[in-house]
Enzyme design. Sequence first.
Site, PDB file in Angstrom:
ATOM      1  N   LYS A   3       9.568 -11.012   7.741  1.00 28.84           N
ATOM      2  CA  LYS A   3       9.522 -10.265   8.991  1.00 28.84           C
ATOM      3  C   LYS A   3      10.440 -10.907  10.029  1.00 28.84           C
ATOM      4  O   LYS A   3      10.698 -12.103   9.964  1.00 28.84           O
ATOM      5  CB  LYS A   3       8.085 -10.291   9.545  1.00 28.84           C
ATOM      6  CG  LYS A   3       7.097  -9.432   8.797  1.00 28.84           C
ATOM      7  CD  LYS A   3       5.725  -9.503   9.455  1.00 28.84           C
ATOM      8  CE  LYS A   3       4.711  -8.655   8.701  1.00 28.84           C
ATOM      9  NZ  LYS A   3       4.969  -7.215   8.753  1.00 28.84           N
ATOM     10  N   ARG A   7      -1.880  -3.805   0.511  1.00 25.07           N
ATOM     11  CA  ARG A   7      -2.336  -2.882  -0.538  1.00 25.07           C
ATOM     12  C   ARG A   7      -2.473  -3.606  -1.881  1.00 25.07           C
ATOM     13  O   ARG A   7      -3.252  -3.200  -2.728  1.00 25.07           O
ATOM     14  CB  ARG A   7      -1.371  -1.689  -0.615  1.00 25.07           C
ATOM     15  CG  ARG A   7       0.046  -2.069  -0.910  1.00 25.07           C
ATOM     16  CD  ARG A   7       1.033  -0.957  -0.563  1.00 25.07           C
ATOM     17  NE  ARG A   7       1.367  -0.919   0.859  1.00 25.07           N
ATOM     18  CZ  ARG A   7       2.191  -0.041   1.414  1.00 25.07           C
ATOM     19  NH1 ARG A   7       2.748   0.888   0.682  1.00 25.07           N
ATOM     20  NH2 ARG A   7       2.463  -0.077   2.700  1.00 25.07           N
TER      21      ARG A   7
HETATM   22  N1  BES Z   1       0.315  -6.390   8.226  1.00 21.89           N
HETATM   23  C1  BES Z   1       1.403  -5.493   8.151  1.00 21.89           C
HETATM   24  C2  BES Z   1       1.165  -4.229   8.961  1.00 21.89           C
HETATM   25  C3  BES Z   1       1.345  -4.358  10.442  1.00 21.89           C
HETATM   26  C4  BES Z   1       2.593  -4.498  11.004  1.00 21.89           C
HETATM   27  C5  BES Z   1       0.251  -4.260  11.266  1.00 21.89           C
HETATM   28  C6  BES Z   1       2.721  -4.564  12.372  1.00 21.89           C
HETATM   29  C7  BES Z   1       0.392  -4.311  12.635  1.00 21.89           C
HETATM   30  C8  BES Z   1       1.617  -4.474  13.188  1.00 21.89           C
HETATM   31  C9  BES Z   1       1.626  -5.059   6.710  1.00 21.89           C
HETATM   32  O1  BES Z   1       1.367  -6.029   5.762  1.00 21.89           O
HETATM   33  C10 BES Z   1       3.057  -4.711   6.588  1.00 21.89           C
HETATM   34  O2  BES Z   1       3.863  -5.579   6.736  1.00 21.89           O
HETATM   35  N2  BES Z   1       3.349  -3.448   6.339  1.00 21.89           N
HETATM   36  C11 BES Z   1       4.673  -2.986   6.234  1.00 21.89           C
HETATM   37  C12 BES Z   1       4.749  -2.027   5.090  1.00 21.89           C
HETATM   38  C13 BES Z   1       6.155  -1.638   4.718  1.00 21.89           C
HETATM   39  C14 BES Z   1       6.888  -2.807   4.135  1.00 21.89           C
HETATM   40  C15 BES Z   1       6.086  -0.490   3.747  1.00 21.89           C
HETATM   41  C16 BES Z   1       5.039  -2.293   7.544  1.00 21.89           C
HETATM   42  O3  BES Z   1       4.211  -1.597   8.110  1.00 21.89           O
HETATM   43  O4  BES Z   1       6.157  -2.496   8.003  1.00 21.89           O
HETATM   44 MN    MN Z   2       3.052  -7.279   5.407  1.00 22.80          MN
END
Ligand code: BES
Ligand code: MN
Length: 498
Positions: free
Chosen positions: A263, A337
């Site tokens: 990230k 997931r």
């Molecule tokens: N924990 C995150 C989701 C998230 C991101 C919650 C920002 C709150 C704020 C999750 O694990 C994630 O990173 N999801 C990705 C999925 C994507 C790679 C398909 C996302 O939402 O960017």
């Molecule tokens: Mn994630």
Amino acid sequence: MNFDLKTLGVDGAVTEKCDLLVLLVSESFVPGSDALSDLVTQALKAKDFDAKPGKHLQMYQPQGVAARRLVLAGIGHGDARSVRQAMASIAAAFKQATVKRAVVCFASSAAASAVAAAVQGAAQASYVYTTTKPKAEARTLARVVIGVADVNAVIDAFTHSTAVVAGVEYAREWGNRPANHATPSLLAGAAKALTKHPRIQCKVMGPPEVSRLGMGAFMAVAQGSHEPLRLIELRYNGGAKTQAPVVLVGKGITFDTGGISIKPASEMDEMKFDMCGAASVLGVFRALAELQPAINVVGLIPACENMPDGHAIKPGDVVTSMSGQTIEILNTDAEGRLVLCDALTYAARFKPSAVLDIATLTGACVIALGGVRTGMFASDDALANALMVAGEASDDLCWRMPLDEDYAEGLKTNFADMANVAGRPGGAISAAKFLQKFVEGVPWAHLDIAGTAWKGGAAKGATGRPVGLLVHYLLGMAAASDAAAPKARQRKAPARGA
Ligand code: BES
Ligand code: MN
Ligand code: ZN
């Protein structure tokens, strides 16, 4: 913090010795012949006070009133929303270091939902996180007395809301702790600590057991971290042994760096909140411990970190889930997931009546619904309706999202049974479709709390959502099974007829 409910009118409030007396005044206020009523009448007349929600007037040692501080707060028509607004507007009064005992008195008759709002408002106003900030001014408020004209009419709502407060605060505490103070092992400790309450059991599994279960997707996420994973299994046994439990599955990523699909740095600290689903399950059990309802509930928490490392999973890696289905991990940041799917497979062992998972799953859900409503996906209309109703009743709102099969198209891949990501459009929905592949033959719902579990900015912190919604839903189940088994109840209480 302790709450009490007491029969108290405005005339009685006059003599209540306390550090803070809050008088909730609605637009239908009828003054009596006591010192407080006189004060309110004068203030209203002089237009120094108004019963509209959010309007308030503070006083110090007013004549003829035993309380040291007095706050008159307008609650409009006396509905829950107005009480919430009123309590929020006077939050600072509950934070004062010298306020240890507060009385919140309804000047006119109070609706049950308004009493719940007052309880939750007082808790919300005085909550302080101190675990890693010992110099923060801790909560000094120790006791809150809620005064109403008719205790019997609101006692259930009062008991329910004080239990929810305990659950919400447990969830907030664990949500707020940074990742080095809330590792998978420490989360397991938080679950174990709940077993001091009656009817709660906890089993914690580590890498050897999880490996034996064949949870290849869960293990894949954990393999990039030095912190060992934990699979936490909580049980609350309040119902008959024959009664099928509700299983709650909470995402317990104690820190989400994204892994190799790392990230960006900005706001990455907020990924300590990626275990708020897990925290909400802990919070629900904390509330169940207070309420002791006649239901069975299982809580499952797959807990680990998502880190980049020499051992971490790489985009393109294919893993085998506990269900036997293979998964191509195209994005290591779609890790939630992966841990949830194995826990969902495991959930089937309990032959549940319903399975609910709670997860900070997608940024896409934040874009779709913001911080107001939790994204709710359900395979079953009755379950969807029950969750929707529970959300409205507990002011912990959700909104049903679609699960059309077409949303699963993007998960197809040439290299495994499914990929762990589809395209960006509809990202919250394709995530739900992924999870749905691991649930069979049981009503299932998925709550995406990415937007609602915590707040950013100056008020950064966990909200404790959706503990209120879940407890409301579970108590609804308890009431339904009560109604369905009147005979069993009669058998338990033979003394009444004798
Ligand atoms: N924990 C995150 C989701 C998230 C991101 C919650 C920002 C709150 C704020 C999750 O694990 C994630 O990173 N999801 C990705 C999925 C994507 C790679 C398909 C996302 O939402 O960017
Ligand atoms: Mn994630
Ligand atoms: Zn995550």
